[in-house]
Design a protein around this motif. Sequence first.
Motif, mmCIF file in Angstrom:
data_model
loop_
_atom_site.group_PDB
_atom_site.id
_atom_site.type_symbol
_atom_site.label_atom_id
_atom_site.label_comp_id
_atom_site.label_asym_id
_atom_site.label_seq_id
_atom_site.Cartn_x
_atom_site.Cartn_y
_atom_site.Cartn_z
ATOM 1 N N TRP A 266 0.863 -1.186 0.000
ATOM 2 C CA TRP A 266 0.000 0.000 0.000
ATOM 3 C C TRP A 266 0.895 1.230 0.000
ATOM 4 C CZ3 TRP A 266 -5.494 0.462 0.579
ATOM 5 C CH2 TRP A 266 -5.948 1.779 0.714
ATOM 6 N N VAL A 267 0.620 2.178 -0.904
ATOM 7 C CA VAL A 267 1.386 3.418 -0.970
ATOM 8 C C VAL A 267 0.445 4.582 -0.701
ATOM 9 C CG1 VAL A 267 2.909 4.899 -2.321
ATOM 10 C CG2 VAL A 267 2.929 2.409 -2.703
ATOM 11 N N THR A 268 0.708 5.327 0.352
ATOM 12 C CA THR A 268 -0.015 6.550 0.652
ATOM 13 C C THR A 268 0.828 7.726 0.201
ATOM 14 O OG1 THR A 268 -1.244 5.666 2.547
ATOM 15 C CG2 THR A 268 -0.879 8.037 2.500
ATOM 16 N N VAL A 269 0.345 8.483 -0.783
ATOM 17 C CA VAL A 269 1.020 9.717 -1.201
ATOM 18 C C VAL A 269 0.408 10.832 -0.372
ATOM 19 C CG1 VAL A 269 1.538 11.275 -3.106
ATOM 20 C CG2 VAL A 269 1.420 8.800 -3.504
ATOM 21 N N PHE A 270 1.253 11.520 0.398
ATOM 22 C CA PHE A 270 0.771 12.401 1.459
ATOM 23 C C PHE A 270 1.377 13.787 1.299
ATOM 24 C CE2 PHE A 270 -0.012 13.668 5.893
ATOM 25 C CZ PHE A 270 -1.250 13.081 6.116
ATOM 26 N N PRO A 271 0.606 14.860 1.588
ATOM 27 C CA PRO A 271 1.142 16.218 1.448
ATOM 28 C C PRO A 271 2.391 16.427 2.292
ATOM 29 C CG PRO A 271 -1.241 16.276 1.738
ATOM 30 C CD PRO A 271 -0.820 14.865 1.994
ATOM 31 N N ASP A 272 3.447 16.966 1.679
ATOM 32 C CA ASP A 272 4.702 17.126 2.413
ATOM 33 C C ASP A 272 4.673 18.299 3.392
ATOM 34 O OD1 ASP A 272 4.781 19.221 0.609
ATOM 35 O OD2 ASP A 272 6.768 18.741 -0.183
ATOM 36 N N ASP A 273 3.604 19.094 3.356
ATOM 37 C CA ASP A 273 3.471 20.180 4.334
ATOM 38 C C ASP A 273 2.548 19.796 5.486
ATOM 39 O OD1 ASP A 273 1.071 20.156 2.975
ATOM 40 O OD2 ASP A 273 1.070 22.294 2.478
ATOM 41 N N ASN A 274 2.250 18.508 5.609
ATOM 42 C CA ASN A 274 1.369 18.014 6.671
ATOM 43 C C ASN A 274 1.964 16.773 7.317
ATOM 44 O OD1 ASN A 274 -0.901 17.619 8.336
ATOM 45 N ND2 ASN A 274 -1.965 16.417 6.783
ATOM 46 N N LYS A 275 3.271 16.808 7.590
ATOM 47 C CA LYS A 275 3.942 15.619 8.114
ATOM 48 C C LYS A 275 3.411 15.202 9.480
ATOM 49 C CE LYS A 275 8.127 16.124 5.371
ATOM 50 N NZ LYS A 275 9.615 16.260 5.359
ATOM 51 N N GLU A 276 2.850 16.158 10.221
ATOM 52 C CA GLU A 276 2.292 15.799 11.531
ATOM 53 C C GLU A 276 1.047 14.938 11.383
ATOM 54 O OE1 GLU A 276 0.507 19.747 10.294
ATOM 55 O OE2 GLU A 276 2.485 18.781 10.264
ATOM 56 N N GLY A 277 0.522 14.832 10.160
ATOM 57 C CA GLY A 277 -0.641 13.992 9.926
ATOM 58 C C GLY A 277 -0.336 12.504 9.895
ATOM 59 N N ILE A 278 0.931 12.152 9.832
ATOM 60 C CA ILE A 278 1.331 10.744 9.926
ATOM 61 C C ILE A 278 1.641 10.431 11.382
ATOM 62 C CG2 ILE A 278 2.971 8.989 9.178
ATOM 63 C CD1 ILE A 278 1.129 9.986 6.956
ATOM 64 N N ILE A 279 0.834 9.581 11.972
ATOM 65 C CA ILE A 279 0.956 9.275 13.403
ATOM 66 C C ILE A 279 1.338 7.826 13.564
ATOM 67 C CG2 ILE A 279 -0.242 9.275 15.621
ATOM 68 C CD1 ILE A 279 -2.230 11.319 14.264
ATOM 69 N N ILE A 280 2.478 7.574 14.200
ATOM 70 C CA ILE A 280 3.012 6.213 14.362
ATOM 71 C C ILE A 280 2.950 5.848 15.841
ATOM 72 C CG2 ILE A 280 5.020 4.722 14.065
ATOM 73 C CD1 ILE A 280 5.910 6.776 11.863
ATOM 74 N N GLU A 281 2.299 4.741 16.155
ATOM 75 C CA GLU A 281 2.143 4.320 17.549
ATOM 76 C C GLU A 281 2.645 2.901 17.737
ATOM 77 O OE1 GLU A 281 -1.827 5.600 19.207
ATOM 78 O OE2 GLU A 281 -2.206 5.968 17.081
#
Length: 389
Positions: A374-389
């Motif tokens: 799975w590849v999520t292409v994500f806005p590079d100005d919203n890095k805080e939107g990737i949350i790793i737990e």
Amino acid sequence: MNKKIVALTTAVVLSLSVLGGCGKKEEEATTEAQSYSVNLTENSMIDDSSDMLMSKDGKILSDLNGEWVEPEIAKQRYVAIMVNNIIDAMPQSGVERADVIYEMLEEGGITRLMAIFQADYTDVQKIGPVRSARHYYDRKALEYDAIFAHWGQSIYAQHEFEHLKDLDQLDMNGKDGEYGFRASDRVAPHNAYTSGENIKKAIEADGFDTKKSKEYKKMFNFNLEEKPLEGGKAANKITTAYNEGRKPWFEYDSESGLYKRFQYGEPQIDAETGNQLAFENVIIQYAPHNGIKNDQSGCIDIEYVGEGEGYYATGGQIIPIKWSKKAKAKHINFSSTDGLLDEGNKSGSCSDYGVTEFTTADGQPLKLNPGKTWVTVFPDDNKEGIIIE
């Protein structure tokens, strides 16, 4: 030219690939593929160049999922299908069979999927709901030399279809309408579907070449067998929060060793099998997202050429990665056209427009574990939107 260590005790065949051309059918190549047999043992060195394929027990290592597939399947072009991903389209059909799935933003803050299938998809009886194309999806399909299937399109994608010579596309709401169908249990536009057999018939009717281009370049590198990530940190849950209304996530299942997909507060399942979507590999690719000036509908542009950062997760672990893409041929930059479209035809082989390369943080080629990605292409100005737990 890269080298890699191969630890195999069985004979491995290295086959020099001579494949067909990009785009529509042309004169058949007359050169036959040549095979060379080499007995490999522990720590044998072999070439890892893009024009050589590994074979084991008569099968070829797929460069889409890292699995062993029949040689004829390995030579076939992939099919990339646009899939509706809003809550009214749930559950989707046939997506479990895709080997790679991309998720990207569209106007209005929603996302859409592009599911990429190997050529053994013809027994999938229902795929969809199929939805309309955006130009940054067809450009990603072009990286794979994939035949691109959709149900309608934006004006920017339409422009690509008319002027991008090497892009082969199937429009189930237009020229290929007889190969799509409407389901009776949903309302439009969430009831548009196709099937693997219909896709095959549409490709034949349009006369598209079914063999990979001789200029085709693979995107992914794979381990020959599953390996744990080195230097990774724990990632039992990965949330990709595009915005307040769009927060899908993955949970690692230690029993299956896969990342299971969730959205809209529940498991994302395939309607035809009832199975939850699950992936060996999850890639987050940060990329610039730009508005298109003077576009009244809020269409966006995603920039793939250049370089950036991201993450790779497998086996419950995650590491930072880098990506880069260089191109000899250029696409139109729609974000700076003021809503105006040029009329010049764009030519060049599929790989001339660039193929994304993924590396580890220290610049070594990234190797995925065999399986679905799975590849999520994500806005590079919203890095805080990737949350790793």
